[in-house]
Design an enzyme around this catalytic site. Structure first.
Site, PDB file in Angstrom:
ATOM      1  CD  GLU A  18      -2.706  -1.256   2.439  1.00 38.87           C
ATOM      2  OE1 GLU A  18      -3.945  -1.283   2.403  1.00 38.87           O
ATOM      3  OE2 GLU A  18      -2.069  -1.374   3.486  1.00 38.87           O
ATOM      4  CB  CYS A  33       2.758   7.452   3.448  1.00 38.07           C
ATOM      5  SG  CYS A  33       3.116   6.221   4.698  1.00 38.07           S
ATOM      6  CB  CYS A  45       6.995  -5.158   8.921  1.00 41.86           C
ATOM      7  SG  CYS A  45       8.265  -4.290   9.882  1.00 41.86           S
ATOM      8  CB  CYS A  63       5.726  -2.994  16.432  1.00 39.75           C
ATOM      9  SG  CYS A  63       7.433  -2.534  16.038  1.00 39.75           S
ATOM     10  CB  CYS A 123       2.476  -2.246  13.864  1.00 36.42           C
ATOM     11  SG  CYS A 123       2.597  -1.790  12.133  1.00 36.42           S
ATOM     12  CB  CYS A 129       0.289   5.792  11.778  1.00 33.22           C
ATOM     13  SG  CYS A 129       0.890   7.353  11.237  1.00 33.22           S
TER      14      CYS A 129
HETATM   15  N1  SAH Z   1       8.820   0.598  10.519  1.00 34.21           N
HETATM   16  C1  SAH Z   1       8.863   2.011  10.610  1.00 34.21           C
HETATM   17  C2  SAH Z   1       7.843   2.721   9.741  1.00 34.21           C
HETATM   18  C3  SAH Z   1       6.428   2.214   9.687  1.00 34.21           C
HETATM   19  S1  SAH Z   1       5.165   2.736  10.723  1.00 34.21           S
HETATM   20  C4  SAH Z   1       8.732   2.441  12.059  1.00 34.21           C
HETATM   21  O1  SAH Z   1       8.562   1.594  12.918  1.00 34.21           O
HETATM   22  O2  SAH Z   1       8.882   3.615  12.355  1.00 34.21           O
HETATM   23  C5  SAH Z   1       5.021   4.455  10.783  1.00 34.21           C
HETATM   24  C6  SAH Z   1       4.578   4.910  12.186  1.00 34.21           C
HETATM   25  O3  SAH Z   1       3.258   4.446  12.531  1.00 34.21           O
HETATM   26  C7  SAH Z   1       5.500   4.375  13.274  1.00 34.21           C
HETATM   27  O4  SAH Z   1       5.812   5.369  14.210  1.00 34.21           O
HETATM   28  C8  SAH Z   1       4.651   3.302  13.899  1.00 34.21           C
HETATM   29  O5  SAH Z   1       5.094   2.991  15.192  1.00 34.21           O
HETATM   30  C9  SAH Z   1       3.284   3.929  13.850  1.00 34.21           C
HETATM   31  N2  SAH Z   1       2.199   2.970  14.069  1.00 34.21           N
HETATM   32  C10 SAH Z   1       2.205   1.647  13.848  1.00 34.21           C
HETATM   33  N3  SAH Z   1       1.033   1.100  14.202  1.00 34.21           N
HETATM   34  C11 SAH Z   1       0.252   2.094  14.641  1.00 34.21           C
HETATM   35  C12 SAH Z   1      -1.102   2.170  15.097  1.00 34.21           C
HETATM   36  N4  SAH Z   1      -1.870   1.095  15.174  1.00 34.21           N
HETATM   37  N5  SAH Z   1      -1.574   3.383  15.451  1.00 34.21           N
HETATM   38  C13 SAH Z   1      -0.800   4.491  15.322  1.00 34.21           C
HETATM   39  N6  SAH Z   1       0.454   4.481  14.890  1.00 34.21           N
HETATM   40  C14 SAH Z   1       0.990   3.299  14.552  1.00 34.21           C
END
Ligand code: SAH
Length: 352
Positions: free
Chosen positions: A90, A103, A110, A114, A117, A337
Site C-alpha cells: 500500500e 507515504c 515487516c 511491533c 502495528c 499509521c
Molecule cells: N517501521 C517504521 C515505519 C512504519 S510505521 C517504524 O517503525 O517507524 C510508521 C509509524 O506508525 C510508526 O511510528 C509506527 O510505530 C506507527 N504505528 C504503527 N502502528 C500504529 C497504530 N496502530 N496506530 C498508530 N500508529 C501506529
C-alpha cells in the site's frame, strides 16, 4: 533477462552505459524523459540508435499496477499496488495545503513484529526492490495528474508505510538517490524522512551514507520495559545506543529528529510518561509527533481520549519541545499509521 530502468540511480546508469560503450549523454536523456517529462514508454527521441537498441533489449519499464484506489473525505488517497509477482503493498497520499506527502512502503509485510502495528501481524514476506519503491511514487503521481490535475505536486516523502525501511537499506538508499537527484524526481534535501523502529545496523549506515535524508524514530516510550513490550527489537538494540546515532547531526546541518510517540490508553499515556519523555528529549533538536493509537480489526489496545492527548502534549510543551498531535488522516479507509496491511484490509471482491 531485462532489468528495470527504475532501479538505477543516475551514476549506476552512467556506469552501465560506459561498460557497454554507449554515448555518455544517454543516461541524462533517459532520466529527463522518464522522470521530468513523466513518460512511461521507452524513449525514442534524441537517443543514439545504439542506445535505443540497448535499452530495448536490456531494460524494462514495468511498474506496479494500481489494483484498488480508496479516497477518504479529507482527500487522503490509499492505493493497493500489485507487484510483478502478484504480491501487494500500500501507498498513501496525504494532502496538505493543496500539495501532498507520499507515504511509501519499503517491504511486503515487516519483520519487526511491533505489538500495536497491523503490518507487523503480517510478518515479512520480502523486501521491495528500488524500482518498486520508485514505482509507488510514479503510479501515485500519475493518478494525481489524471484525477486532481489542479493540485498534483508531491513535495515530501515519508517511509512510513509497510515495512522497516532501514531493514531494506540498499534498495531504499538507491530509491532516495533517484528521488533527490536534480535529474530525477527533484525532491528537496531533508524532505525525505525515514521512520524506523530503531534498527541499529541500518542507523549506522544511514548516518554515514544518507546525509540528506531525515530520520524519525518510533520512540513510543522512554521506559525500557514498556518499549520492550511494544517494539521487540528494543531488547536487541537498546534505546541509548539508538539515540546516540539518531541524534548525531552532521556538522553544518540544521536537522531535527522527529520522535513519534504512539499514545495507548492506560499504557504509556500518563503524566509520568510525558515527563520522562520530556526529560529524555529536552534540549535536543527534536520534534515530537504524538500519534493516538489507530485501531484495526483484532487490535486490543485503545486510543486515549483527546483530552488526555492534549494533556500529554501540554507537559511536553513545558519542556519546550515542539510537539504536534498527528492528525488522523484517512482512518475511515484504514490508511492511517499502523493500519496498513495489504492482506487483511480488502474484501475479496475489491482485491480481485
Ligand atoms: N517501521 C517504521 C515505519 C512504519 S510505521 C517504524 O517503525 O517507524 C510508521 C509509524 O506508525 C510508526 O511510528 C509506527 O510505530 C506507527 N504505528 C504503527 N502502528 C500504529 C497504530 N496502530 N496506530 C498508530 N500508529 C501506529
Amino acid at each position: 533477462m531485462k532489468t528495470s530502468f527504475y532501479q538505477y540511480p543516475l551514476s549506476d546508469l552512467q556506469e552501465l552505459f560506459k561498460a557497454n560503450e554507449l554515448p555518455p549523454s544517454g543516461p541524462g536523456l533517459l532520466f529527463n524523459w522518464h522522470y521530468k517529462k513523466r513518460q512511461f514508454a521507452a524513449c525514442t527521441v534524441d537517443l543514439a540508435k545504439k542506445s535505443i537498441e540497448f535499452v530495448a533489449t536490456h531494460l524494462n519499464f514495468d511498474l506496479p499496477q494500481v489494483d484498488v484506489v480508496q479516497e477518504s473525505q479529507d482527500k487522503t488517497v490509499k492505493f493497493l499496488m500489485r507487484l510483478q509477482d502478484g504480491l501487494k503493498v500500500e501507498t498513501v497520499l496525504i494532502p496538505f495545503n493543496g500539495k501532498y506527502t507520499i507515504c511509501l512502503s519499503s517491504q511486503v509485510g515487516c519483520a519487526m513484529k511491533c505489538s500495536f502495528c497491523h503490518t507487523g501481524l503480517q510478518g515479512l514476506n520480502r523486501n521491495l526492490t528500488t524500482d518498486e519503491i520508485i514505482g509507488q511514487f510514479l503510479m501515485s503521481q500519475k493518478w494525481l495528474t489524471e484525477h486532481r490535475p489542479e493540485d498534483d505536486r508531491i513535495l515530501n516523502i515519508v517511509f512510513m508505510g509497510q515495512g522497516e525501511p532501514l531493514h531494506n537499506f540498499d534498495a531504499v538508499k538507491k530509491a532516495c538517490e533517484i528521488f533527490l537527484s536534480q535529474h530525477g524526481l527533484s525532491i528537496a534535501d531533508q524532505k525525505i524522512t525515514i521512520s524506523t523502529a530503531g534498527y541499529l545496523p541500518g542507523l549506522e549506515r544511514w548516518k554515514v551514507e544518507m546525509p540528506k535524508v531525515n530520520i524519525a524514530l518510533s520512540l513510543h516510550s522512554p521506559v525500557k520495559e514498556k518499549r520492550d513490550q511494544l517494539i521487540p527489537i528494543n531488547k536487541r538494540y537498546p534505546l541509548e545506543d539508538v539515540l546516540s546515532y539518531v541524534q548525531a547531526i552532521p556538522e553544518g546541518k540544521n536537522r531535527f529528529v522527529t520522535y513519534e510517540y504512539l499514545l495507548i490508553e492506560n499504557f504509556n499515556d500518563s503524566m509520568e510518561d510525558a515527563h520522562l519523555t520530556g526529560q529524555l528529549l529536552t534540549g535536543k533538536k527534536a520534534y515530537i509527533s504524538l500519534i493516538p493509537f489507530n485501531p484495526f480489526p483484532g487490535s486490543h489496545y485503545q486510543r486515549p481520549d483527546l483530552k488526555k492527548v492534549e494533556q500529554f502534549k501540554s507537559i511536553l510543551d513545558s519542556y519546550k519541545i515542539p510537539t504536534i498531535i498527528r492528525a488522523t488522516k484517512g482512518d475511515e479507509i484504514l490508511a492511517a499509521c499502523g493500519q496498513l496491511n495489504s492482506k487483511f484490509s480488502y474484501s475479496p471482491k475489491e482485491s480481485e
